[in-house]
Structures are given as structure tokens and as C-alpha cells.
Write a protein that holds these residues in place. Sequence first.
Motif, PDB file in Angstrom:
ATOM      1  N   PRO A   8       0.810  -1.225   0.000  1.00 28.32           N
ATOM      2  CA  PRO A   8       0.000   0.000   0.000  1.00 28.32           C
ATOM      3  C   PRO A   8       0.842   1.273   0.000  1.00 28.32           C
ATOM      4  O   PRO A   8       0.317   2.357  -0.240  1.00 28.32           O
ATOM      5  CB  PRO A   8      -0.816  -0.135   1.292  1.00 28.32           C
ATOM      6  N   ARG A   9       2.128   1.150   0.252  1.00 30.12           N
ATOM      7  CA  ARG A   9       3.002   2.329   0.289  1.00 30.12           C
ATOM      8  C   ARG A   9       3.736   2.541  -1.030  1.00 30.12           C
ATOM      9  O   ARG A   9       4.592   3.435  -1.138  1.00 30.12           O
ATOM     10  CB  ARG A   9       4.003   2.201   1.443  1.00 30.12           C
ATOM     11  N   CYS A  10       3.412   1.736  -2.041  1.00 32.38           N
ATOM     12  CA  CYS A  10       4.068   1.855  -3.344  1.00 32.38           C
ATOM     13  C   CYS A  10       3.017   1.997  -4.445  1.00 32.38           C
ATOM     14  O   CYS A  10       2.126   1.160  -4.572  1.00 32.38           O
ATOM     15  CB  CYS A  10       4.930   0.619  -3.634  1.00 32.38           C
ATOM     16  N   ASP A  11       3.142   3.075  -5.212  1.00 36.34           N
ATOM     17  CA  ASP A  11       2.331   3.259  -6.416  1.00 36.34           C
ATOM     18  C   ASP A  11       3.218   2.868  -7.587  1.00 36.34           C
ATOM     19  O   ASP A  11       4.159   3.585  -7.925  1.00 36.34           O
ATOM     20  CB  ASP A  11       1.873   4.707  -6.520  1.00 36.34           C
ATOM     21  N   VAL A  12       2.943   1.706  -8.188  1.00 33.10           N
ATOM     22  CA  VAL A  12       3.870   1.107  -9.147  1.00 33.10           C
ATOM     23  C   VAL A  12       3.431   1.365 -10.585  1.00 33.10           C
ATOM     24  O   VAL A  12       2.267   1.133 -10.943  1.00 33.10           O
ATOM     25  CB  VAL A  12       3.998  -0.415  -8.911  1.00 33.10           C
ATOM     26  N   GLN A  13       4.365   1.820 -11.404  1.00 32.08           N
ATOM     27  CA  GLN A  13       4.131   1.975 -12.842  1.00 32.08           C
ATOM     28  C   GLN A  13       5.115   1.084 -13.584  1.00 32.08           C
ATOM     29  O   GLN A  13       6.332   1.236 -13.452  1.00 32.08           O
ATOM     30  CB  GLN A  13       4.316   3.424 -13.286  1.00 32.08           C
ATOM     31  N   LEU A  14       4.595   0.148 -14.369  1.00 32.39           N
ATOM     32  CA  LEU A  14       5.425  -0.744 -15.189  1.00 32.39           C
ATOM     33  C   LEU A  14       5.526  -0.161 -16.590  1.00 32.39           C
ATOM     34  O   LEU A  14       4.511   0.074 -17.246  1.00 32.39           O
ATOM     35  CB  LEU A  14       4.822  -2.145 -15.235  1.00 32.39           C
ATOM     36  N   ILE A  15       6.748   0.073 -17.030  1.00 28.43           N
ATOM     37  CA  ILE A  15       6.981   0.607 -18.373  1.00 28.43           C
ATOM     38  C   ILE A  15       6.537  -0.416 -19.418  1.00 28.43           C
ATOM     39  O   ILE A  15       6.749  -1.618 -19.260  1.00 28.43           O
ATOM     40  CB  ILE A  15       8.478   0.940 -18.545  1.00 28.43           C
ATOM     41  N   GLY A  16       5.919   0.052 -20.488  1.00 24.64           N
ATOM     42  CA  GLY A  16       5.471  -0.846 -21.553  1.00 24.64           C
ATOM     43  C   GLY A  16       6.542  -1.080 -22.604  1.00 24.64           C
ATOM     44  O   GLY A  16       7.438  -0.252 -22.795  1.00 24.64           O
ATOM     45  N   GLY A  17       6.456  -2.197 -23.284  1.00 26.45           N
ATOM     46  CA  GLY A  17       7.410  -2.514 -24.334  1.00 26.45           C
ATOM     47  C   GLY A  17       7.559  -4.007 -24.517  1.00 26.45           C
ATOM     48  O   GLY A  17       6.691  -4.793 -24.122  1.00 26.45           O
ATOM     49  N   HIS A  18       8.665  -4.418 -25.088  1.00 26.58           N
ATOM     50  CA  HIS A  18       8.938  -5.830 -25.364  1.00 26.58           C
ATOM     51  C   HIS A  18       9.547  -6.498 -24.135  1.00 26.58           C
ATOM     52  O   HIS A  18      10.476  -5.961 -23.527  1.00 26.58           O
ATOM     53  CB  HIS A  18       9.906  -5.949 -26.540  1.00 26.58           C
ATOM     54  N   VAL A  19       9.040  -7.663 -23.759  1.00 26.76           N
ATOM     55  CA  VAL A  19       9.562  -8.387 -22.607  1.00 26.76           C
ATOM     56  C   VAL A  19      10.703  -9.302 -23.050  1.00 26.76           C
ATOM     57  O   VAL A  19      10.524 -10.165 -23.913  1.00 26.76           O
ATOM     58  CB  VAL A  19       8.466  -9.219 -21.912  1.00 26.76           C
ATOM     59  N   ARG A  20      11.861  -9.102 -22.455  1.00 26.58           N
ATOM     60  CA  ARG A  20      13.024  -9.947 -22.740  1.00 26.58           C
ATOM     61  C   ARG A  20      12.987 -11.143 -21.800  1.00 26.58           C
ATOM     62  O   ARG A  20      13.105 -10.993 -20.584  1.00 26.58           O
ATOM     63  CB  ARG A  20      14.303  -9.142 -22.537  1.00 26.58           C
TER      64      ARG A  20
END
Length: 277
Positions: free
Chosen positions: A146-158
Motif C-alpha cells: 500500500p506504500r508503493c504506487d507502481v508503474q510498469l513501463i510498456g514494451g517488449h519483454v526480454r
Amino acid sequence: MESAERRRQIASLTAIHGRVTVNELAEKFGVTAETIRRDLAVLDEGGELFRVHGGAVPVQNFRTDFTTLAARSKASLNAKRAIAKAAVSLLPDTGSTVFIDAGTTTGIFAEAIAEANASNDPERMAPKLNIVTNSLFIATTLAESPRCDVQLIGGHVRAASQAVVGDLATRDIGVLHADVAFIGTNALTIEHGLSTPDAQEGAIKRAMVANSDRVVALCDSTKFGLDYLVSFASIQDIGAIVTDHDAPAPLRLRAAESGHRGHLPGLTTRAPPSRLH
């Protein structure tokens, strides 16, 4: 001095010092930089050293291979855990934005953040942060906190590293800004800086470094003195290095001295030895 003898000495100096530069060699032997470049080209072709930007390194120190995530996760595990716990203390204040790049040490760092937050102990809990990452593992590890607002960058997964890479991912980071970037590395030398064998992952790391106010490198002692193909940051770009007590003393001292001269903004930190056992 005959060119053959000069080249023999260059190969020997490279093996002894771990890295030599064109300018240093030109001054030592009293010849032009172009002459030294020709010498290095001959030695490189003969397999006696490996040319890198501005100089050369021993063949055994220069690596282009990429070790799988599973294999890397088992290497120097105790040191990485100690580094991760020490790095938690370098997190910025509540409300800050943090970049965390993909890697085994940064993955363990994310686990240390999640563990601290799960303790419900105000003294141990990490600040509330906006986390931007290109790591599938780090995103899922911190998403439930709850203490982390996470943003995952989009793109190709290696697949080899579970890292999101590519032009789209690099562009996404380019329009963002972080207060601190926590960056892992496959190799670190004073001359070549931080490097990795993969150009796409190197581009992500470079973008994070460029778009952060401060950079913290998480680097266990086995990475010191190695040199990979793609350099993504110089020592001057790094605000702090968190490493373990087995890091080579000469390199550790040179990094610290750079900081005292102002070339390394910040400090060089070592994880406490007691945490490594």
C-alpha cells in the motif's frame, strides 16, 4: 623501442592493471596516440587483449555473454541481500518518484522494500513512493504494497531477464523524471563505468540515469573490474555505490577518492560485513 617489444609491454601492462588507456600508453612510451591505437588493434586481432573505448582490457576481463536470470539470482546471494537492506536506507522522502531497473540485485532490493512495509513497524517501513520499473518481477513484488504506487513501463519483454526493453520502453522513461534511480550493473570499472552485455537493457539503464536527480548503483564485489560491451553510465554519473566488503580495495579507494575530489557526487557506501554471513 621496437614495436614488437612495445606491444609485448602493453599486453603485460593490460594484464597487470586490468585496463589501460591510449593516452596513458602514449605518454609512457613517448609515441603518438595513433601509434598506440595501431598497437592495440594488432594485439586485439591476435587475441592478446580486447580493445574498448579509449583503451583496452585483458581478454578474460571483457565479457559479452549474458547469464540467465535464474543463474544470476543464485550468485553472491548473501551479498546482494546485504546490499538491498543497506540501499533501503537511501530511499528518498515520502512522495518521491524512484526508478528501479531490472536485475537480480534490484529485485532483491524490491523484496527488501516490500518486507520493510509488511512489518507495520513505523521505524522499519519505507517511505510512500512512486515506483517506475521495467522489471516484471519488481512490479509484481511491490504492487501489493500500500506504500508503493507502481508503474510498469510498456514494451517488449526480454525472456532472459524478465525486463521490458525496446524503443517504446526507452521513450516512456525519457518523458518521466525520478528523484532517485536505483540501478544494477553487470560490471564496474573506474575507467569504463557501469556496463552490461545487452544494448537494449543498456539503453533503459542509460535513460533512467539521464532522467534522475541522483543515481544509486547496487553492485556486489564480483562485478568490480569486469567490463562489458555496453557502457551506460560513468562513475561521475553515480551519486552512491552500495557494495559489499569484498569489493576490491584499490577500486573502492579510487571511487572514494573521486568523490572527495568532487568527481563522484555523493558517497561510496559499503554494506556492513556482519550482514554478509
